[in-house]
Design an enzyme around this catalytic site. Structure first.
Site, PDB file in Angstrom:
ATOM      1  N   GLU A  25      16.096   0.266  22.029  1.00 43.54           N
ATOM      2  CA  GLU A  25      16.280   0.167  23.487  1.00 43.54           C
ATOM      3  C   GLU A  25      15.638   1.370  24.188  1.00 43.54           C
ATOM      4  O   GLU A  25      15.310   2.370  23.544  1.00 43.54           O
ATOM      5  CB  GLU A  25      17.763   0.084  23.819  1.00 43.54           C
ATOM      6  CG  GLU A  25      18.603   1.190  23.188  1.00 43.54           C
ATOM      7  CD  GLU A  25      19.242   2.113  24.197  1.00 43.54           C
ATOM      8  OE1 GLU A  25      18.797   2.138  25.359  1.00 43.54           O
ATOM      9  OE2 GLU A  25      20.178   2.824  23.805  1.00 43.54           O
ATOM     10  N   LYS A  87      17.738   1.277  35.447  1.00 42.37           N
ATOM     11  CA  LYS A  87      18.517   0.995  34.245  1.00 42.37           C
ATOM     12  C   LYS A  87      18.710  -0.511  34.198  1.00 42.37           C
ATOM     13  O   LYS A  87      19.375  -1.081  35.065  1.00 42.37           O
ATOM     14  CB  LYS A  87      19.854   1.734  34.322  1.00 42.37           C
ATOM     15  CG  LYS A  87      20.781   1.471  33.146  1.00 42.37           C
ATOM     16  CD  LYS A  87      22.008   2.374  33.226  1.00 42.37           C
ATOM     17  CE  LYS A  87      23.075   1.934  32.242  1.00 42.37           C
ATOM     18  NZ  LYS A  87      24.286   2.773  32.353  1.00 42.37           N
ATOM     19  N   VAL A 107      21.372  -1.836  25.903  1.00 42.76           N
ATOM     20  CA  VAL A 107      21.573  -2.689  24.737  1.00 42.76           C
ATOM     21  C   VAL A 107      21.610  -4.158  25.151  1.00 42.76           C
ATOM     22  O   VAL A 107      20.984  -5.013  24.520  1.00 42.76           O
ATOM     23  CB  VAL A 107      22.865  -2.284  23.994  1.00 42.76           C
ATOM     24  CG1 VAL A 107      23.309  -3.362  23.020  1.00 42.76           C
ATOM     25  CG2 VAL A 107      22.648  -0.958  23.265  1.00 42.76           C
ATOM     26  N   ASP A 139      35.952  -1.434  34.173  1.00 44.66           N
ATOM     27  CA  ASP A 139      34.554  -1.160  33.819  1.00 44.66           C
ATOM     28  C   ASP A 139      34.366  -1.370  32.324  1.00 44.66           C
ATOM     29  O   ASP A 139      34.920  -0.650  31.504  1.00 44.66           O
ATOM     30  CB  ASP A 139      34.215   0.292  34.209  1.00 44.66           C
ATOM     31  CG  ASP A 139      32.747   0.618  33.996  1.00 44.66           C
ATOM     32  OD1 ASP A 139      32.012  -0.211  33.414  1.00 44.66           O
ATOM     33  OD2 ASP A 139      32.324   1.709  34.421  1.00 44.66           O
ATOM     34  N   SER A 141      31.191  -2.439  29.570  1.00 43.67           N
ATOM     35  CA  SER A 141      29.740  -2.620  29.453  1.00 43.67           C
ATOM     36  C   SER A 141      29.354  -4.064  29.151  1.00 43.67           C
ATOM     37  O   SER A 141      30.010  -4.747  28.355  1.00 43.67           O
ATOM     38  CB  SER A 141      29.208  -1.721  28.343  1.00 43.67           C
ATOM     39  OG  SER A 141      27.840  -1.969  28.147  1.00 43.67           O
ATOM     40  N   ALA A 142      28.248  -4.491  29.748  1.00 45.63           N
ATOM     41  CA  ALA A 142      27.683  -5.812  29.453  1.00 45.63           C
ATOM     42  C   ALA A 142      27.184  -5.893  28.017  1.00 45.63           C
ATOM     43  O   ALA A 142      26.908  -6.987  27.508  1.00 45.63           O
ATOM     44  CB  ALA A 142      26.541  -6.115  30.431  1.00 45.63           C
ATOM     45  N   ASP A 143      27.078  -4.743  27.347  1.00 41.44           N
ATOM     46  CA  ASP A 143      26.669  -4.740  25.932  1.00 41.44           C
ATOM     47  C   ASP A 143      27.589  -5.634  25.096  1.00 41.44           C
ATOM     48  O   ASP A 143      27.139  -6.320  24.177  1.00 41.44           O
ATOM     49  CB  ASP A 143      26.750  -3.322  25.345  1.00 41.44           C
ATOM     50  CG  ASP A 143      25.715  -2.369  25.911  1.00 41.44           C
ATOM     51  OD1 ASP A 143      24.898  -2.806  26.748  1.00 41.44           O
ATOM     52  OD2 ASP A 143      25.746  -1.186  25.519  1.00 41.44           O
ATOM     53  N   LYS A 160      30.087   4.917  22.688  1.00 46.61           N
ATOM     54  CA  LYS A 160      29.973   6.291  23.205  1.00 46.61           C
ATOM     55  C   LYS A 160      31.336   6.950  23.398  1.00 46.61           C
ATOM     56  O   LYS A 160      32.300   6.303  23.795  1.00 46.61           O
ATOM     57  CB  LYS A 160      29.160   6.280  24.492  1.00 46.61           C
ATOM     58  CG  LYS A 160      27.661   6.218  24.149  1.00 46.61           C
ATOM     59  CD  LYS A 160      26.817   6.220  25.359  1.00 46.61           C
ATOM     60  CE  LYS A 160      26.829   4.835  25.929  1.00 46.61           C
ATOM     61  NZ  LYS A 160      25.601   4.105  25.653  1.00 46.61           N
TER      62      LYS A 160
END
Ligand code: PSU
Ligand code: MN
Length: 309
Positions: A25, A87, A107, A139, A141-143, A160
């Site tokens: 990525e 991003k 990602v 919140d 992540s769309a990952d 992370k």
């Protein structure tokens, strides 16, 4: 309307011949790492993949076009944040295409493009996941959803450290994404290994042999339409303890909240702030783990069972 992907002849041929390819990525270049270190680090990731016998396929959006096999010039452009590189998450791909903009792919976007061209293995530093304080602001992540929907194995040092790691593991279970330790029995805490015997981060599956892991992943893809997370323990750096990371993250999260940093700006802000608060040690750890994950992904891609059909 078609969604044309620009792919290098080398990667195209490798995929056509069933040779191992590893996707990388580029949000990590455009937003995750300081501009001075990203391009040199990227050279080391691609070199590590080649050393293991696989072909690197770095993914980004350039002029609106999804690119598989980004050039060194394009990496330099992506790293140069002054020129407003976006991003790019998965939801942004169509809008970037329509506007002709440039994006470092997270990602989620990387998996979408990788899947489009038939790449099965990808590497990153740490996945996005469920943020701390998610009960107040949900919140996430769309990952995670991309991993649930796209059959790509993502090699990473867990999620992370700025995230809520047990909540991220719970969400991956909800989305039916297997989380497999490669040489580790615990979901790592990104910059460091999981704090000693952290039961909330214990993984049910562990492989030490790349051939057995490759076979397990190939079987998963044959039976299920979704992806997989492969957790690789980071090497860490001297002087950076899990406790020191935890203190830095807590302070960074509080700072972000005071400043009202939200949405896609939050993860890059937290990574940079933690690097400042650890005197650069977290950045050093991030660089070593990124290379280790790229190498691990390549080793397993090379060990992939040959197609028998
Ligand atoms: N790994 C790193 N540094 C990064 C990232 C991963 O070591 O910057 C990026 C990845 O692109 C990942 C993104 O998809 O951070 C997650 O951002 P968000 O939490 O906003 O979804
Ligand atoms: Mn988010």
């Amino acid at each position: 309307m078609t969604w044309a992907v620009r792919i290098t002849p080398e990667i195209d041929a490798a995929l056509a011949e069933g040779r191992p390819v590893v996707a990388l990525e580029t949000s990590v270049i455009a937003q995750g790492l300081p501009a001075q270190v990203g391009p040199a680090a990227w050279v080391s990731w691609e070199a590590a993949i080649r050393e293991e016998g696989a072909v690197p396929a770095t993914i980004a959006v350039i002029g609106g076009c999804p690119v598989v096999g980004v050039s060194a010039e394009e990496i330099a452009h992506l790293a140069d944040g002054a020129r407003g590189v976006l991003k790019a998450a998965r939801r942004d791909l169509g809008l970037l295409a329509a506007s002709g903009a440039d994006g470092g792919t997270t990602v989620s976007a990387t998996l979408a493009i990788a899947h489009r061209v038939g790449i099965r293995v990808a590497a990153t530093g740490g996945i996005g996941g469920v943020h701390r304080d998610f009960t107040r602001i949900p919140d996430e992540s769309a990952d995670l959803r991309a991993l649930a929907e796209l059959p790509v194995a993502l090699f990473c040092s867990g999620a992370k450290a700025v995230l809520d790691l047990p909540a991220t593991l719970e969400r991956l279970e909800t989305w039916s994404v297997p989380v497999i330790g490669y040489g580790t029995s615990f979901f790592p805490a990104f910059y460091t290994e999981a704090a000693h015997e952290s039961e909330a981060l214990r993984l049910e599956w562990r492989f030490d042999d790349p051939r057995l892991l490759a076979r397990a992943l190939a079987t998963h893809f044959a039976l299920d339409g979704g992806g997989a997370v492969v957790a690789v323990a980071p090497m860490g750096v001297a002087g950076l303890t899990a406790g020191a990371v935890e203190r830095a993250v807590a302070d960074a999260v509080a700072e972000a909240s005071t400043r009202g940093v939200r949405g896609k700006a939050l993860t890059p802000f937290l990574l940079a702030d933690v690097a400042k608060r650890t005197g650069g040690l977290s950045l050093a750890a991030n660089l070593t783990l990124l290379e280790k994950n790229a190498r691990a992904a390549a080793r397993v891609a090379v060990a992939w069972p040959t197609r028998t059909n």
